[in-house]
Scaffold this active site. Structure first.
Site, PDB file in Angstrom:
ATOM      1  N   THR A  18       0.841  -1.204   0.000  1.00  7.84           N
ATOM      2  CA  THR A  18       0.000   0.000   0.000  1.00  7.84           C
ATOM      3  C   THR A  18       0.877   1.255   0.000  1.00  7.84           C
ATOM      4  O   THR A  18       0.602   2.214  -0.715  1.00  7.84           O
ATOM      5  CB  THR A  18      -0.920   0.009   1.249  1.00  7.84           C
ATOM      6  OG1 THR A  18      -1.522  -1.281   1.364  1.00  7.84           O
ATOM      7  CG2 THR A  18      -2.003   1.042   1.129  1.00  7.84           C
ATOM      8  N   ALA A  19       1.959   1.232   0.791  1.00  3.19           N
ATOM      9  CA  ALA A  19       2.815   2.427   0.880  1.00  3.19           C
ATOM     10  C   ALA A  19       3.482   2.709  -0.460  1.00  3.19           C
ATOM     11  O   ALA A  19       3.515   3.858  -0.929  1.00  3.19           O
ATOM     12  CB  ALA A  19       3.855   2.244   1.978  1.00  3.19           C
ATOM     13  N   LYS A  82     -17.540   3.958   6.185  1.00  4.76           N
ATOM     14  CA  LYS A  82     -17.203   3.884   7.608  1.00  4.76           C
ATOM     15  C   LYS A  82     -17.472   5.241   8.267  1.00  4.76           C
ATOM     16  O   LYS A  82     -16.905   6.247   7.855  1.00  4.76           O
ATOM     17  CB  LYS A  82     -15.718   3.501   7.740  1.00  4.76           C
ATOM     18  CG  LYS A  82     -15.226   3.468   9.165  1.00  4.76           C
ATOM     19  CD  LYS A  82     -13.771   3.044   9.241  1.00  4.76           C
ATOM     20  CE  LYS A  82     -13.254   3.164  10.646  1.00  4.76           C
ATOM     21  NZ  LYS A  82     -11.807   2.985  10.750  1.00  4.76           N
ATOM     22  N   LEU A 337       5.308   1.004   6.692  1.00  6.40           N
ATOM     23  CA  LEU A 337       5.795   0.195   7.819  1.00  6.40           C
ATOM     24  C   LEU A 337       7.302   0.330   8.002  1.00  6.40           C
ATOM     25  O   LEU A 337       7.813   0.104   9.096  1.00  6.40           O
ATOM     26  CB  LEU A 337       5.420  -1.271   7.598  1.00  6.40           C
ATOM     27  CG  LEU A 337       3.910  -1.555   7.519  1.00  6.40           C
ATOM     28  CD1 LEU A 337       3.651  -3.013   7.166  1.00  6.40           C
ATOM     29  CD2 LEU A 337       3.222  -1.192   8.830  1.00  6.40           C
ATOM     30  N   GLU A 346      -6.896   2.668  15.711  1.00 10.72           N
ATOM     31  CA  GLU A 346      -7.643   3.800  15.138  1.00 10.72           C
ATOM     32  C   GLU A 346      -7.414   3.901  13.628  1.00 10.72           C
ATOM     33  O   GLU A 346      -7.591   4.967  13.034  1.00 10.72           O
ATOM     34  CB  GLU A 346      -7.265   5.111  15.836  1.00 10.72           C
ATOM     35  CG  GLU A 346      -7.877   5.259  17.235  1.00 10.72           C
ATOM     36  CD  GLU A 346      -9.341   5.745  17.214  1.00 10.72           C
ATOM     37  OE1 GLU A 346      -9.884   5.992  16.123  1.00 10.72           O
ATOM     38  OE2 GLU A 346      -9.929   5.856  18.313  1.00 10.72           O
TER      39      GLU A 346
END
Ligand SMILES: Cc1cc2nc3c(=O)[nH]c(=O)nc-3n(C[C@H](O)[C@H](O)[C@H](O)COP(=O)(O)OP(=O)(O)OC[C@H]3O[C@@H](n4cnc5c(N)ncnc54)[C@H](O)[C@@H]3O)c2cc1C
Length: 517
Positions: A18-19, A82, A337, A346
């Protein structure tokens, strides 16, 4: 933005999770044409971390900057909407509160709404805080419709995020980036060459012997931190003493419960379990502390509460909460990461990727690599991580639970000074101090303070300037308007049907702007 010397700047992104693909998409779209020559190298053999499904509203603004069509994105990533996160059993067993992406009421005479609510509580005419938050009422009824731009409407008081398949999102952004000219190389990096004079990274060598050179390297290689740590030995600030969870099991299952427009985080004996509903499945995971439980117990606790049979073997993940001592060092910028990790309570990791990309664009170097860019990037990104860290610690520390060793530890631990100060200020005066960096705005802090049973000693005396009669009527009108608005909203599942049928126009940036930068 300065002209890069001998442009274009050669950029190599290491990693295609994703990064990596968010960075590739962001840079290729937002840098001027021909400013940078962007390459990405990834190894399918190594793969990606394969988790990360829940987000915060910031992502809508990232997608909007890229010009992504919301309906198309939702269909292709199997996304749901969401409105917040439900926290169960955190402060006391049996408790439940929602941290909504939205406000509680509006200021009255420049005094924050929660101060009036505290007064109304004391005087016995307040409903519970949830009644004054439309996204919470809608979430509890499994409803979802889009926020409104009309500030007189209750629908303008909230924002929203997505729950999606992160692997599909990376694929989506890969196609997007390749169409904008990003060149992808498949291969495993086995060596890194440093400049003997200044210690900068010159190149990386792949397993097949090919060598990739660049001016700027962006390390998106995941927890291993291939360049920032393995090559440059930057060091790591370990925050495990404040956030003791260090492992997780993750496993998807079929949807057998409601399609909730929110994620759920249920506290357990030595950690917590997530439930994240997507269109095609439910993501589940147990984040736990290996110092207070063992893997078998953690796995059983997860599997025993699934709403349907697991779809795959549970995946085990190891992590250490913290941040690199420098997220940018020399000509290596780490994002994702590889830069640091804050557990997913969160849903902040993807947001921190987005924030890092934003700061990199703000301070994009030229080939001189003036150290001031590195210094400022490290300063502001460090603040972003620290402030999310403090927000997460609050959930663990502000507990009355004394039923396990884990909760005793969390309740009694000494928290960072920055959080101790915020807690003391809130208890004293109900104030949340403002800051520029840091993802969570006042309303989020109120949600968690009150949700975790942290109350100010007294309310702001200026709240008394409003007559009781006026306040009582105002509060009744507000809660009625919220109930009415929620009852008029369609079910989340019906809104999704319309999105999938392309019946809804792109709403990607509606909602309160305060929830993204
Ligand atoms: C338990 C858990 C739950 C999470 N839940 C959430 C969530 O709900 N929301 C959220 O926002 N975030 C969440 N996250 C974080 C989220 O998963 C990550 O932030 C996100 O996936 C980005 O990961 P990444 O791209 O940095 O690393 P990775 O996905 O690990 O990608 C690393 C890339 O580097 C490549 N690579 C590595 N070494 C080499 C090499 N030698 N040669 C070539 N390529 C190499 C790999 O092939 C891969 O492409 C969660 C994380 C964990 C651990």
């Amino acid at each position: 933005m300065p002209e890069p010397i001998n442009k274009p700047m050669r950029v190599l992104i290491v990693g295609g999770g994703t990064a990596g693909w968010m960075t590739a998409a962001g840079l290729s779209k937002l840098l001027p044409a021909n400013y940078a020559d962007i390459q990405l190298v990834e190894s399918q053999q190594i793969g990606t971390v394969g988790v990360g499904e829940a987000t915060v509203p910031h992502i809508r603004f990232f997608n909007a900057k890229l010009g992504i069509d919301e309906n198309d994105f939702m269909r292709k990533t199997k996304a749901t909407f969401k409105l917040g996160i439900e926290f169960c059993d955190w402060s006391r067993l049996g408790d439940s509160y929602i941290h909504p992406f939205g406000e509680y009421g509006k200021d009255i005479d420049s005094v924050p709404f929660h101060q009036h609510w505290l007064r109304a509580q004391q005087e016995g005419f307040a409903e519970k805080l949830e009644s004054y938050s439309l996204p919470i009422i809608a979430a509890r009824e499994d409803k979802f419709s889009f926020p409104s731009m009309d500030i007189s409407s209750p629908l303008s008081t909230f924002s929203y995020a997505y729950q999606f398949d992160a692997g599909l999102y990376a694929q989506y952004l890969r196609k997007f980036s390749e169409e904008l000219g990003v060149k992808r190389t498949e291969g495993k990096i086995i060596d890194t060459q440093l400049n003997s004079e200044n210690g900068f990274v010159n190149s990386v060598t792949l397993e097949d012997g090919s060598v990739l050179e660049a001016d700027l390297f962006i390390d998106c290689s995941g927890f291993r931190g291939l360049l920032i740590e393995q090559a440059l030995k930057t060091g790591y600030d370990d925050w495990t003493k404040w956030l003791p969870c260090d492992r997780a099991f993750a496993v998807p299952c079929e949807t057998n419960g409601p399609l909730t427009p929110y994620s759920t985080a249920t506290a357990k004996d030595a950690g917590w379990i997530w439930r994240i509903p997507l269109q095609h499945r439910v993501g589940n995971g147990h984040v736990y502390s290996s110092a207070f439980t063992n893997d078998d117990q953690a796995l059983n606790a997860l599997v025993n509460q699934l709403e349907s049979a697991p779809q795959t073997e549970p995946k085990k993940l190891f992590f250490k909460t913290g941040i690199r001592k420098k997220t940018w060092s020399k000509n290596v910028v780490s994002i994702g990461l590889s830069a640091g990790f804050l557990e997913p309570l969160e849903s902040t990791s993807i947001m921190l990727i987005q924030v890092a990309i934003g700061y990199l664009l703000d301070m994009f170097p030229d080939k001189n690599f003036d150290p001031v860019n590195e210094t400022e990037f490290n300063r502001v990104l460090g603040l972003e991580y620290e402030r999310v860290r403090d927000f997460l610690i609050l959930h663990y520390h502000a507990t009355e639970r004394d039923d396990t060793e884990f909760w005793n530890y969390c309740r009694n631990m000494q928290v960072p000074d920055s959080l101790a100060y915020r807690m003391q200020l809130f208890k004293e005066s109900g104030v949340v101090s403002h800051y520029k960096e840091g993802a969570f705005l006042d309303a989020s802090w109120y949600a968690v303070f009150f949700g975790q049973n942290i109350y100010p000693q007294n309310y702001d005396p200026r709240a008394d300037k409003v007559s009781r009669d006026v306040l009582e009527k105002h509060m009744a009108l507000l809660s009625n308007a919220n109930r009415q608005s929620a009852s008029n909203m369609p079910l989340h599942s019906l809104t999704l049907q319309d999105v999938n049928a392309n019946k809804i126009i792109n709403h990607a940036v509606a909602g309160i702007p305060g929830h993204a930068r």
